[in-house]
Design a protein around this motif. Structure first.
Motif, short mmCIF file in Angstrom:
data_model
loop_
_atom_site.label_atom_id
_atom_site.label_comp_id
_atom_site.label_asym_id
_atom_site.label_seq_id
_atom_site.Cartn_x
_atom_site.Cartn_y
_atom_site.Cartn_z
N ASP A 19 0.70 -1.14 -0.04
CA ASP A 19 -0.06 -0.03 -0.02
C ASP A 19 0.88 1.13 0.11
N LEU A 20 2.02 1.27 0.74
CA LEU A 20 2.91 2.37 0.89
C LEU A 20 3.37 2.64 -0.43
N ALA A 21 4.01 1.57 -1.36
CA ALA A 21 4.55 1.90 -2.46
C ALA A 21 3.74 2.62 -3.28
N HIS A 22 2.38 2.33 -3.52
CA HIS A 22 1.66 3.44 -4.42
C HIS A 22 1.36 4.92 -3.82
N ARG A 23 1.30 4.93 -2.33
CA ARG A 23 1.29 6.35 -1.95
C ARG A 23 2.55 7.08 -2.15
N ILE A 24 3.65 6.35 -2.07
CA ILE A 24 5.10 6.95 -2.26
C ILE A 24 5.12 7.44 -3.74
N GLN A 25 4.62 6.65 -4.71
CA GLN A 25 4.47 7.04 -6.06
C GLN A 25 3.70 8.22 -6.11
N GLY A 26 2.54 8.31 -5.62
CA GLY A 26 1.73 9.51 -5.65
C GLY A 26 2.60 10.83 -5.07
N LEU A 27 3.43 10.65 -4.13
CA LEU A 27 3.93 11.73 -3.54
C LEU A 27 5.10 12.26 -4.60
N ALA A 28 5.79 11.37 -5.11
CA ALA A 28 6.91 11.52 -5.96
C ALA A 28 6.44 12.26 -7.28
N ALA A 29 5.30 11.89 -7.41
CA ALA A 29 4.70 12.83 -8.41
C ALA A 29 4.51 14.28 -8.31
N ARG A 30 4.45 14.67 -7.23
CA ARG A 30 4.35 15.97 -6.78
C ARG A 30 5.82 16.69 -6.09
N GLY A 31 6.77 15.90 -6.30
CA GLY A 31 8.13 16.06 -6.05
C GLY A 31 8.63 15.82 -4.44
N ILE A 32 7.67 15.04 -3.95
CA ILE A 32 7.91 15.04 -2.52
C ILE A 32 8.38 13.48 -2.33
N VAL A 33 9.52 13.33 -1.39
CA VAL A 33 10.09 11.89 -1.19
C VAL A 33 10.03 11.88 0.47
N PRO A 34 9.06 11.04 1.00
CA PRO A 34 9.31 10.83 2.33
C PRO A 34 10.63 10.56 2.85
N CYS A 35 10.76 11.41 3.91
CA CYS A 35 12.17 11.01 4.41
C CYS A 35 12.34 10.61 5.88
N LEU A 36 13.08 9.60 6.09
CA LEU A 36 12.84 9.31 7.87
C LEU A 36 14.70 9.48 8.15
N ALA A 37 14.76 10.28 9.02
CA ALA A 37 15.84 10.52 9.74
C ALA A 37 16.27 9.43 10.91
N THR A 38 17.32 8.79 11.10
CA THR A 38 17.55 7.84 12.29
C THR A 38 18.94 8.31 12.89
N ILE A 39 18.81 8.48 14.36
CA ILE A 39 19.98 9.14 14.97
C ILE A 39 20.46 7.96 15.92
N LEU A 40 21.79 7.44 15.71
CA LEU A 40 22.44 6.58 16.52
C LEU A 40 23.52 7.07 17.19
N VAL A 41 23.43 7.15 18.33
CA VAL A 41 24.58 7.45 19.32
C VAL A 41 25.28 6.36 20.00
N GLY A 42 26.52 6.35 19.47
CA GLY A 42 27.46 5.18 20.08
C GLY A 42 27.79 4.05 18.88
N ASP A 43 28.25 3.01 19.33
CA ASP A 43 28.71 1.86 18.25
C ASP A 43 28.01 0.68 18.78
N ASP A 44 26.86 0.49 19.35
CA ASP A 44 26.16 -0.58 19.70
C ASP A 44 26.04 -1.36 18.57
N PRO A 45 26.48 -2.45 18.40
CA PRO A 45 26.40 -3.33 17.04
C PRO A 45 24.83 -3.85 16.73
N SER A 46 24.10 -4.16 17.76
CA SER A 46 22.57 -4.44 17.30
C SER A 46 21.93 -2.99 17.13
N SER A 47 22.01 -1.98 17.39
CA SER A 47 21.20 -0.75 17.33
C SER A 47 21.83 -0.41 15.82
N ALA A 48 22.97 -0.54 15.58
CA ALA A 48 23.35 -0.30 14.08
C ALA A 48 22.85 -1.24 13.23
#
Length: 283
Positions: A19-48
């Protein structure tokens, strides 16, 4: 007793992502790319590993993933500054602070710095309160994943007795509220609850979110109960002793391939919804 259903999280996640793939295509047609920012503090291997998985999933769906890596010695103030920078970036629609952060950081203060319209992981106290009242835009992702699995398999919630084992602010407590808002009778327990096994045996729906491997035993499960294992421990082990619980349950989630993949799908869904809200605001 009828055959136990295996609640396949990969199947539920695939439907969400389709379902998301269709919605993302619709946003792309309007020049919008959904963006998720992830913050990782430190070097925990599982978190990475978790952060890398989420980034890869974003790219496969045509979303953008921004990764912010901070050293382990980062202070609370420096982390909050990094969050505020993302808050002010109109190209970023969702912010995820990977848990846990190093012990010297005030994690709650960092969570609270995330702007509510970018809190796609449902970690702020305002988001928690909105979830309790039943109108959160982005409820905590694992609780939302649990509800998505129950709904996808048409498992009745209204009038059922749900027993939640766990009281964390991003899992046990919010899923208890979500079940209550869907007219279940909810008992919230934890690892120190007296006569816990007796209480669990009353549950039509049992949610294990206690963070202890193979904690829930088969003789705790009422015949015909639905068992949702939201735990993930070292070695791909859940909070439920799967082998002993399976024969008693009407339906059960495995670990892995149960709640986990749906949680990631919900995170991406929330990010797409945030981008859609932004698109509507700039018409």
């Amino acid at each position: 007793m009828t055959e136990t259903w295996l609640l396949d999280g990969n199947r539920v996640a695939a439907a969400i992502k389709e379902d998301l793939a269709h919605r993302i295509q619709g946003l792309a047609a309007r020049g919008i790319v959904p963006c998720l920012a992830t913050i990782l503090v430190g070097d925990d291997p599982s978190s990475a590993t978790y952060v890398r998985m989420k980034g890869n999933m974003c790219r496969r769906l045509g979303m953008q993933s921004v990764r912010v890596d901070l050293p382990a010695e980062t202070t609370t103030e420096e982390l909050i500054a990094a969050i505020h920078k993302l808050n002010g970036d109109s190209q970023v629609h969702g912010i995820l602070l990977q848990h846990p952060v190093p012990s010297h950081i005030d994690e709650r203060a960092a969570f609270e710095a995330i702007r509510i319209d970018k809190d796609v992981d449902g970690v702020t106290t305002l988001g928690f309160a909105q979830n309790a009242f039943g109108f959160a835009d982005y409820p905590s992702c694992t609780p939302a994943a649990i509800m998505a699995i129950l709904d996808d398999y048409n498992i009745p919630i209204e009038g059922k007795h749900a027993v939640v084992i766990g009281r964390s602010p991003i899992l046990g407590k919010p899923v208890s509220a979500m079940l209550l808002n869907r007219h279940a009778t909810v008992t919230t327990c934890h690892s120190r609850t007296a006569r816990l096994d007796e209480i669990v045996r009353l549950g039509d729906i049992v949610v294990a979110a206690v963070g202890k491997p193979r904690f829930v035993q088969g003789d705790w499960i009422k015949p015909g109960a639905v068992v949702i294992d939201a735990g993930y421990n070292e070695g791909n082990i859940g909070d439920v002793d799967y082998e002993s619980c399976f024969p008693h349950a009407a339906a059960i989630t495995p670990v892995p391939a149960g709640v986990g993949p749906v949680t990631i799908a919900i995170l991406l869904k929330h990010t797409v919804e945030a981008a859609e809200r932004q698109a509507r605001s700039i018409r």
